[in-house]
Design a protein around this motif. Sequence first.
Motif, PDB file in Angstrom:
ATOM      1  N   SER A 132       0.845  -1.187   0.000  1.00  0.00           N
ATOM      2  CA  SER A 132       0.000   0.000   0.000  1.00  0.00           C
ATOM      3  C   SER A 132       0.882   1.238   0.000  1.00  0.00           C
ATOM      4  CB  SER A 132      -0.858  -0.015   1.248  1.00  0.00           C
ATOM      5  OG  SER A 132      -0.012   0.119   2.368  1.00  0.00           O
ATOM      6  N   ALA A 133       0.248   2.361  -0.104  1.00  0.00           N
ATOM      7  CA  ALA A 133       0.992   3.619  -0.091  1.00  0.00           C
ATOM      8  C   ALA A 133       1.864   3.702   1.154  1.00  0.00           C
ATOM      9  CB  ALA A 133       0.014   4.778  -0.136  1.00  0.00           C
ATOM     10  N   GLU A 134       1.329   3.223   2.269  1.00  0.00           N
ATOM     11  CA  GLU A 134       2.082   3.319   3.502  1.00  0.00           C
ATOM     12  C   GLU A 134       3.285   2.402   3.509  1.00  0.00           C
ATOM     13  OE1 GLU A 134      -0.034   3.578   7.467  1.00  0.00           O
ATOM     14  OE2 GLU A 134      -1.663   3.619   6.025  1.00  0.00           O
ATOM     15  N   SER A 135       3.119   1.204   2.960  1.00  0.00           N
ATOM     16  CA  SER A 135       4.224   0.265   3.034  1.00  0.00           C
ATOM     17  C   SER A 135       5.322   0.616   2.054  1.00  0.00           C
ATOM     18  CB  SER A 135       3.731  -1.160   2.808  1.00  0.00           C
ATOM     19  OG  SER A 135       3.181  -1.276   1.529  1.00  0.00           O
ATOM     20  N   LEU A 136       4.982   1.275   0.981  1.00  0.00           N
ATOM     21  CA  LEU A 136       6.014   1.692   0.041  1.00  0.00           C
ATOM     22  C   LEU A 136       6.655   2.995   0.473  1.00  0.00           C
ATOM     23  CD1 LEU A 136       4.347   1.026  -3.403  1.00  0.00           C
ATOM     24  CD2 LEU A 136       6.329  -0.124  -2.469  1.00  0.00           C
ATOM     25  N   GLY A 137       5.907   3.761   1.225  1.00  0.00           N
ATOM     26  CA  GLY A 137       6.380   5.078   1.571  1.00  0.00           C
ATOM     27  C   GLY A 137       6.021   6.082   0.488  1.00  0.00           C
ATOM     28  N   PHE A 138       5.534   5.579  -0.638  1.00  0.00           N
ATOM     29  CA  PHE A 138       5.146   6.447  -1.742  1.00  0.00           C
ATOM     30  C   PHE A 138       3.781   6.002  -2.224  1.00  0.00           C
ATOM     31  CE2 PHE A 138       9.722   6.009  -2.046  1.00  0.00           C
ATOM     32  CZ  PHE A 138      10.118   7.329  -2.096  1.00  0.00           C
ATOM     33  N   GLU A 139       3.053   6.943  -2.760  1.00  0.00           N
ATOM     34  CA  GLU A 139       1.846   6.521  -3.457  1.00  0.00           C
ATOM     35  C   GLU A 139       2.203   6.354  -4.918  1.00  0.00           C
ATOM     36  OE1 GLU A 139      -2.414   8.345  -4.620  1.00  0.00           O
ATOM     37  OE2 GLU A 139      -1.666   8.731  -2.593  1.00  0.00           O
ATOM     38  N   VAL A 140       1.986   5.188  -5.429  1.00  0.00           N
ATOM     39  CA  VAL A 140       2.356   4.927  -6.812  1.00  0.00           C
ATOM     40  C   VAL A 140       1.090   4.664  -7.603  1.00  0.00           C
ATOM     41  CG1 VAL A 140       3.691   3.468  -8.341  1.00  0.00           C
ATOM     42  CG2 VAL A 140       4.488   3.891  -6.031  1.00  0.00           C
ATOM     43  N   SER A 141       0.806   5.501  -8.570  1.00  0.00           N
ATOM     44  CA  SER A 141      -0.361   5.215  -9.401  1.00  0.00           C
ATOM     45  C   SER A 141       0.120   4.546 -10.683  1.00  0.00           C
ATOM     46  CB  SER A 141      -1.128   6.499  -9.704  1.00  0.00           C
ATOM     47  OG  SER A 141      -0.244   7.485 -10.158  1.00  0.00           O
ATOM     48  N   ARG A 142      -0.631   3.612 -11.124  1.00  0.00           N
ATOM     49  CA  ARG A 142      -0.209   2.806 -12.254  1.00  0.00           C
ATOM     50  C   ARG A 142      -1.097   3.021 -13.462  1.00  0.00           C
ATOM     51  NH1 ARG A 142       3.221  -1.120 -10.857  1.00  0.00           N
ATOM     52  NH2 ARG A 142       3.850  -0.840  -8.719  1.00  0.00           N
ATOM     53  N   ALA A 143      -0.601   2.586 -14.587  1.00  0.00           N
ATOM     54  CA  ALA A 143      -1.396   2.647 -15.801  1.00  0.00           C
ATOM     55  C   ALA A 143      -2.602   1.725 -15.648  1.00  0.00           C
ATOM     56  CB  ALA A 143      -0.552   2.208 -16.984  1.00  0.00           C
ATOM     57  N   GLU A 144      -3.682   2.055 -16.349  1.00  0.00           N
ATOM     58  CA  GLU A 144      -4.898   1.247 -16.308  1.00  0.00           C
ATOM     59  C   GLU A 144      -4.588  -0.213 -16.648  1.00  0.00           C
ATOM     60  OE1 GLU A 144      -8.504   1.763 -16.078  1.00  0.00           O
ATOM     61  OE2 GLU A 144      -7.766   3.407 -14.831  1.00  0.00           O
ATOM     62  N   GLY A 145      -5.170  -1.097 -15.886  1.00  0.00           N
ATOM     63  CA  GLY A 145      -5.052  -2.505 -16.234  1.00  0.00           C
ATOM     64  C   GLY A 145      -3.785  -3.159 -15.720  1.00  0.00           C
ATOM     65  N   GLU A 146      -2.837  -2.357 -15.308  1.00  0.00           N
ATOM     66  CA  GLU A 146      -1.598  -2.963 -14.811  1.00  0.00           C
ATOM     67  C   GLU A 146      -1.821  -3.344 -13.351  1.00  0.00           C
ATOM     68  OE1 GLU A 146       3.009  -1.840 -13.891  1.00  0.00           O
ATOM     69  OE2 GLU A 146       1.780  -0.386 -14.939  1.00  0.00           O
ATOM     70  N   SER A 147      -1.631  -4.583 -13.040  1.00  0.00           N
ATOM     71  CA  SER A 147      -1.904  -4.984 -11.665  1.00  0.00           C
ATOM     72  C   SER A 147      -0.621  -4.930 -10.858  1.00  0.00           C
ATOM     73  CB  SER A 147      -2.477  -6.392 -11.634  1.00  0.00           C
ATOM     74  OG  SER A 147      -1.499  -7.304 -12.079  1.00  0.00           O
ATOM     75  N   ASN A 148      -0.799  -4.591  -9.611  1.00  0.00           N
ATOM     76  CA  ASN A 148       0.337  -4.509  -8.714  1.00  0.00           C
ATOM     77  C   ASN A 148       0.538  -5.876  -8.074  1.00  0.00           C
ATOM     78  OD1 ASN A 148       2.207  -3.992  -6.811  1.00  0.00           O
ATOM     79  ND2 ASN A 148       1.158  -2.230  -5.938  1.00  0.00           N
ATOM     80  N   THR A 149       1.551  -6.601  -8.514  1.00  0.00           N
ATOM     81  CA  THR A 149       1.695  -7.962  -8.031  1.00  0.00           C
ATOM     82  C   THR A 149       2.974  -8.161  -7.225  1.00  0.00           C
ATOM     83  OG1 THR A 149       2.566  -8.457 -10.194  1.00  0.00           O
ATOM     84  CG2 THR A 149       0.301  -9.142  -9.762  1.00  0.00           C
ATOM     85  N   ARG A 150       3.533  -7.083  -6.712  1.00  0.00           N
ATOM     86  CA  ARG A 150       4.728  -7.271  -5.899  1.00  0.00           C
ATOM     87  C   ARG A 150       4.349  -7.854  -4.550  1.00  0.00           C
ATOM     88  NH1 ARG A 150       8.583  -2.688  -5.132  1.00  0.00           N
ATOM     89  NH2 ARG A 150      10.136  -4.283  -5.489  1.00  0.00           N
ATOM     90  N   PRO A 151       5.248  -8.654  -3.983  1.00  0.00           N
ATOM     91  CA  PRO A 151       4.954  -9.148  -2.626  1.00  0.00           C
ATOM     92  C   PRO A 151       5.016  -8.012  -1.618  1.00  0.00           C
ATOM     93  CG  PRO A 151       7.146  -9.868  -3.370  1.00  0.00           C
ATOM     94  CD  PRO A 151       6.505  -9.151  -4.517  1.00  0.00           C
TER      95      PRO A 151
END
Lengths: 483, 160
Positions: free
Chosen positions: A64-83
């Motif tokens: 999440s934004a908190e765990s990354l320390g950053f808010e990362v917005s992604r392109a449409e349809g791209e799923s965030n699959t990092r552990p």
Amino acid sequence: MSFARLTLARGAAPMLRSVRASPQIARIASMAVPRFVVSPSVSAFHTGAKRMQATETQVLITPSAESLGFEVSRAEGESNTRPIYMDMQATSPTDPRVLDAMLPYMTELYGNPHSRTHSYGWETEKAVDKAREEIASLIGADSKEIVYTSGATESNNLSIKGVARFYKGKKNHIITTQTEHKCVLDSCRVLSDEGFDVTYLSVGKNGLISMDDLKAAIRPDTVLVSIMAVNNEIGVIQPLEEIGKLCRSKKIFFHTDAAQAVGKIPIDVNKMNIDLLSISGHKIYGPKGVGALYVRRRPRVRLVPLLTGGGQERGLRSGTVAAPLAVGLGEACRIASEEMAYDHERVKRLSERLVAGIQSKVSHVFRNGDEVQTYPGCVNLSFAYVEGESLLMALKDIALSSGSACTSASLEPSYVLRALGAEDDMAHSSIRFGIGRFTTEEEIDFVISRVVAHVDKLREMSPLWEMVQEGIDISKIEWAQHA
Amino acid sequence: MLRTTIFSASRSLFAKPASLVAVRSYHPKVIDHYERPRNVGSLNKSDPFVGTGLVGAPACGDVMKLQIKVDEETGKIVDVKFKTFGCGSAIASSSYMTERVRGMTLEDAGAIKNTEVAKELSLPPVKLHCSMLAEDAIKSAINDYKRKRAAATGTVSASA
């Protein structure tokens, strides 16, 4: 002029935004971010047991934004699959405020901090010295006592080799512990090749040294005692104040590797009589590639430098100080001193939630390390009858480690756990959970559910678990040692 | 201007490559066997036609239990089960071995070499011991079965 708050000229949404200006803001920001991604695809892992399949509901949680320390917005349809990240002892995410502080020194303010003849040099030097003050004030030192290095490994090498080599001939004995980080143990090994005597203190089952052992190990020719503050694998906090008092009374230098401790637990070099203290940048939400060494001035500690050259850093560490990294380390220390109490309280709560959550649902789980004298952000659990590496493989949605990142490539069980006197099979069954400033409650709950499901599955296929269920004492079996 | 350039550069830094998700560099075949292990379970140890092999040691981080059920008429392995305490490669090696020996005669099964398992699963050198353990496990299970049969037929001929 905050870089991280700039938006793209193309009119796209802000890619990157500083979200943790204050804990309150962090909470609000995190609410807007969807954290659960429900995927219809069911995990293929099964052992055939029906009961196991009931736990297969795939609720995937992502950083999440908190765990990354950053808010990362992604392109449409791209799923965030990092552990999700639970390996805070290996490294921590860079705090966005640290990045903000560093960026000017990576762009316009590029002067060499050692240039004395023009304003480029002066402005960078000023920033580097301000950062030095922040580092010093976090550990109760004077800024003149701080030397920038490339990280805790260099700081440890410099203090151990530096002190030993300076006093060589007069004093010839060093004391350390068996559970130190590899860079301390290896520095000692190099010194013993050079003719020094090294005593490696054993630790108790709780991971703490015994003060009586230390007293007994001290000899008239002991020059240095090097004992880490917080252990990187099990999180135990050694009795620094007692060790410091003893060393001072015997006029022995006391070095502590505080890479895992600085900014997380209160440290005062004067109160604890610490003579040398190693700091790492990237363990405290700062940049990688920078660290610091505290070198006491009164009574003075003298060192033989590892690097010689231009005589920077009081001649102890030649080479141009990496100004942007030093500024980042200073900012990380400033934030840490401001938020240590808040962070510690929060990490403690999450840590208790994790341990209680797992232990309430899985039996035969043991926490390695002392119950009280432990930094709560480092939770090392042994899951009996389950092999650690196979559990790590199952927990692929979570970034974890079974021990130190430096040794995770080797197949040997952790030497730290072995030093605790843990049975070898328990050392093979351990996993370290690292909780930090950006870890969230949702992540902890996700980890609990994953760990519980996979430990159950792996036990279903463990012959040892089966034997224990049948009432066989596996410690009594004569196992054929496979060559 | 400089900042804008760096900023667009940072964009690609934040677009994570999909390969990051791949499980810690295990071979897909290992992952397949690990995620869907074949023939997990136990056979009745006291069944006279079941041979059990238990190899490895908890202290070494690997214990493998492999059981075969043999049809006395044909001398072929009709059922096979395993349970393994160990890393993903150890689990995959034993799972592959159970698939491999089903329907085989004891002689053929006993002749399977660890190199075959290692090759099939593309095990790296540090994981070769997992395949050796699988070979040991099937051999040990066959020996146990033969010992049981010898004992059983021994008692039969003695009573006759």
